[in-house]
Design a protein around this motif. Structure first.
Motif, PDB file in Angstrom:
ATOM      1  N   GLN A 149     -56.566  22.837   8.183  1.00 54.49           N
ATOM      2  CA  GLN A 149     -56.491  21.377   8.127  1.00 54.49           C
ATOM      3  C   GLN A 149     -55.403  20.865   7.180  1.00 54.49           C
ATOM      4  OE1 GLN A 149     -59.326  22.976   7.071  1.00 54.49           O
ATOM      5  NE2 GLN A 149     -60.248  21.942   5.329  1.00 54.49           N
ATOM      6  N   TRP A 150     -54.900  21.750   6.281  1.00 50.45           N
ATOM      7  CA  TRP A 150     -53.856  21.312   5.350  1.00 50.45           C
ATOM      8  C   TRP A 150     -52.473  21.298   5.995  1.00 50.45           C
ATOM      9  CZ3 TRP A 150     -55.178  18.661   1.313  1.00 50.45           C
ATOM     10  CH2 TRP A 150     -56.419  18.869   0.733  1.00 50.45           C
ATOM     11  N   ASP A 175     -51.296  19.501   8.427  1.00 47.88           N
ATOM     12  CA  ASP A 175     -50.761  18.146   8.612  1.00 47.88           C
ATOM     13  C   ASP A 175     -50.253  17.568   7.291  1.00 47.88           C
ATOM     14  OD1 ASP A 175     -51.313  18.292  11.239  1.00 47.88           O
ATOM     15  OD2 ASP A 175     -53.167  17.116  11.166  1.00 47.88           O
ATOM     16  N   VAL A 176     -50.993  17.848   6.218  1.00 44.71           N
ATOM     17  CA  VAL A 176     -50.592  17.327   4.903  1.00 44.71           C
ATOM     18  C   VAL A 176     -49.233  17.915   4.520  1.00 44.71           C
ATOM     19  CG1 VAL A 176     -51.232  17.133   2.466  1.00 44.71           C
ATOM     20  CG2 VAL A 176     -52.989  17.069   4.206  1.00 44.71           C
ATOM     21  N   LEU A 183     -46.510  16.340   6.573  1.00 44.68           N
ATOM     22  CA  LEU A 183     -46.212  14.995   6.085  1.00 44.68           C
ATOM     23  C   LEU A 183     -45.439  15.055   4.772  1.00 44.68           C
ATOM     24  CD1 LEU A 183     -49.610  13.352   6.966  1.00 44.68           C
ATOM     25  CD2 LEU A 183     -47.413  12.582   7.801  1.00 44.68           C
ATOM     26  N   ALA A 196     -50.525  10.797   4.923  1.00 43.48           N
ATOM     27  CA  ALA A 196     -50.763  11.975   4.083  1.00 43.48           C
ATOM     28  C   ALA A 196     -51.968  11.746   3.171  1.00 43.48           C
ATOM     29  CB  ALA A 196     -49.515  12.284   3.248  1.00 43.48           C
ATOM     30  N   GLU A 238     -55.208  12.126   5.007  1.00 46.33           N
ATOM     31  CA  GLU A 238     -55.442  13.561   5.267  1.00 46.33           C
ATOM     32  C   GLU A 238     -56.014  14.239   4.024  1.00 46.33           C
ATOM     33  OE1 GLU A 238     -55.101  15.608   7.872  1.00 46.33           O
ATOM     34  OE2 GLU A 238     -54.391  14.119   9.312  1.00 46.33           O
ATOM     35  N   ASN A 277     -59.675  16.017   3.694  1.00 48.21           N
ATOM     36  CA  ASN A 277     -59.744  17.481   3.615  1.00 48.21           C
ATOM     37  C   ASN A 277     -60.118  18.035   2.240  1.00 48.21           C
ATOM     38  OD1 ASN A 277     -59.025  17.929   6.337  1.00 48.21           O
ATOM     39  ND2 ASN A 277     -56.911  17.409   5.837  1.00 48.21           N
TER      40      ASN A 277
END
Lengths: 314, 311
Positions: A283-284, A286-287, A290, B97, B100, B104
């Motif tokens: 899941q990280w 996408d971070v 970005l 960001a 997210e 998470n």
């Protein structure tokens, strides 16, 4: 190592398709145009693809239908909205607001039409078969996506070297001069809108085939890597062009360099996301994407361009 | 009663956030699309301070406000050198960001399930949490309205607008544009986080969905645009218009599944309309023209008629 390189190819192909379509519209304005609505086009076309596939039309026909729908949407947006905004000579922020509005409208219309997300595809046994190659386990559709993206890249490289690339570059430099010396820029922009829409839809359909399940946020997942690839490739192209001796450097130099750099940056980004998925939790991803986009935007071409312009003004 | 308390709470939240955004957006010409992150920062900081660090709610609100101010300072450091659409896009990416991260970072924010509701001990009154928070936010809105009104005509307000109109001229006139922008972003972050910190006391759970870019930031920007001016009263008017648009779309006779999508669809249509009107400056002109038209058509005949009657 080789396994990581190979397994990043499908992601790289998807990023590349998104970047080619996004980069085309981006290049239609001197200061760049953030065509976020491409994400909305992608979602709507994937909806068409999903429904056509569910109706038993088969994958090739469904992809063709989705591509036609994407092209029609891209053309409609260019003709009905962006052309009006260009005529009124509005600021980049107004373009961004319009693009946001369109993204939201298309996403919501897709949600109303398709019902609850996520969308899932019926199992296609043939495309889901895994092909062993140098220890990598990729499906047939992933290899096909990579092949199609490479073919499109090659086509783009050839086209950008020729008359089309030169016209696009000329129009980007000055729409007014283009209209005066060459012909109607509105026609060229309409073609750009049509092709970028078709490419976004085509890429979206392949993305859906690869991932099987389409979540509501897929539009952003499709657009954000395109940002990174286009922004970082532009920066690198500018940097590399500066090494070409002045007597050999032409207006086309940067644009010719740009296409192979799209492929390189897309692949590097895919490798990075593979590494992130393995080292951290998925899941990280996408971070991190970005974060890379933010760095590319802040310290890349645009940031430098703006600072240079400010320096000139001062 | 619960419906009206909910409506009042939404109105004061939107009004406060529109007031906070009006300084960088309407005065400074900076389109910030990541306001939701500052609000979320305030809400999460207050919850973490109360539940984890066992702080008194009042101190927790102070910590959250401070965190917002630090966030504003960071935004100034990261994004201030960019301008125009590039700056707006950077704030948009920050918004994505940020959400997210909130979704998470399970160990700190509770992920998608969020953090449980805060106890209503902010004001020891025997009324519902929503009403208490709505009253607190209304008070805050009034205080900030007066502050922003004072700032509008102060040296700071004039410096921000001068930096927007002509940065080089402002520098030549002795205004440090970088410092003015830094203060502007800090004020924005502080106010937004304070709203988030207070709002957190009325939320059943603090989850990232409330602070999503499309749900929170986009309507607030729309409120600032629809307000049609730079003064604080315009932001309040914009907040009322956005709430009316939202409520109006909720009452449409459509199926419940479609109803969930309609408010955002209307926001999207409004954005396209605003862009077609030529961005916020043109919209302001349209609003002024509309006001003049109303005055000519309604007010003047009324005054003239009254004059005739008096005669």
């Amino acid at each position: 190592m080789i396994k990581t390189l190979l397994e990043s190819i499908p992601d790289a192909a998807t990023f590349l398709l998104a970047a080619i379509s996004f980069g085309m519209v981006w290049a239609s304005r001197r200061e760049g145009l953030f065509h976020l609505a491409l994400g909305g086009i992608m979602i709507c076309s994937v909806g068409v693809f999903n429904r056509a596939d569910s109706a038993g039309l088969g994958i090739p026909t469904s992809i063709a239908l989705a591509t036609v729908a994407g092209a029609a949407l891209g053309l409609a947006i260019e003709v009905s909205l962006y052309r009006v905004l260009r005529r009124r000579n509005v600021s980049g922020e107004a373009f961004l607001l319009a693009s946001f509005g369109l993204l939201i409208i298309l996403e919501r219309l897709a949600s109303i039409w398709l019902g609850t997300m996520p969308l899932s595809l019926e199992a296609h046994r043939r495309i889901a078969e895994r092909v062993d190659f140098l220890g990598s386990q990729l499906t047939a559709i992933q290899w096909q996506t990579a092949g199609l993206a490479s073919a499109l890249l090659l086509l783009c490289a050839i086209v950008y070297r020729g008359d089309w690339g030169q016209r696009l570059n000329a129009m980007r430099q000055s729409g007014f001069l283009y209209d005066w010396r060459v012909g109607r820029s509105s026609m060229l922009l309409a073609v750009v809108g049509l092709i970028s829409g078709a490419l976004a839809a085509f890429g979206g359909a392949l993305y859906h085939l690869q991932h099987r399940v389409l979540i509501e946020r897929a539009a952003m997942g499709y657009i954000v890597p395109a940002f990174v690839v286009v922004l970082s490739a532009e920066g690198l192209a500018r940097l590399l062009a500066s090494f070409i001796p002045p007597h050999r450097r032409t207006a086309r130099s940067e644009r010719i360099l740009l296409i192979p750099l799209y492929a390189l940056m897309a692949w590097l980004l895919a490798i990075l996301s593979q590494i992130v998925t393995r080292v951290l939790e998925p899941q990280w991803k996408d971070v991190i994407l970005l974060g890379v986009t933010l760095v590319a935007l802040r310290f890349g071409t645009l940031g430098r361009m703006q600072r240079q312009e400010e320096g000139v003004t001062a | 009663m619960s419906y009206f308390a909910d409506l009042a709470l939404r109105l004061v939240v939107i009004a406060n956030l529109a007031l906070a955004l009006s300084i960088p957006f309407r005065w400074g010409g900076r389109l910030i699309l990541s306001q939701g992150i500052f609000v979320a920062l305030g809400a999460y900081m207050v919850a973490i301070s109360v539940f984890r660090w066992q702080l008194h709610p009042v101190f927790a609100v102070l910590v959250a406000t401070l965190a917002g101010a630090v966030g504003g300072w960071l935004l100034a450091r990261i994004a201030a050198p960019l301008n125009g659409a590039t700056f707006a896009l950077l704030t948009f990416l920050l918004a994505l960001a940020g959400i997210e991260v909130f979704e998470n970072w399970d160990s700190m924010t509770g992920g998608r399930t969020g953090i449980g509701g805060l106890p209503n001990i902010l004001v020891p009154l025997d009324i519902s949490p929503k009403t208490t928070v709505a009253l607190a936010l209304l008070l805050m809105c009034l205080i900030f309205f007066l502050i922003v009104r004072f700032l509008f005509k102060s040296h700071f307000g004039r410096a921000v607008r001068a930096a927007r109109d002509d940065a080089t001229g402002a520098e030549l006139d002795g205004i440090s544009v970088a410092h003015v922008e830094r203060d502007m972003f800090i004020l924005f972050g502080l106010h937004s986080a304070l709203v988030g910190a207070l709002w957190a006391f009325a939320l059943p759970r603090i989850i990232p969905e409330y602070f999503d870019f499309a749900v929170l930031s986009l309507p607030i920007v729309l409120a600032c645009i629809l307000g049609g001016g730079e003064e604080p009263r315009h932001s309040l008017l914009g907040a009322v218009l956005v709430l009316a648009l939202d409520e109006g779309t909720q009452q449409l006779p459509v199926s419940p599944q479609v109803r969930a999508d309609v408010p955002l669809l209307m926001v999207g249509i409004a954005y396209v309309a605003v862009a077609l009107a030529g961005g916020h400056s043109s919209l302001m002109r349209i609003a002024v023209r509309f006001k003049g038209h109303l005055r000519r058509r309604l007010w003047k005949p009324l005054v003239q008629r009254r004059g005739v009657r008096d005669d």
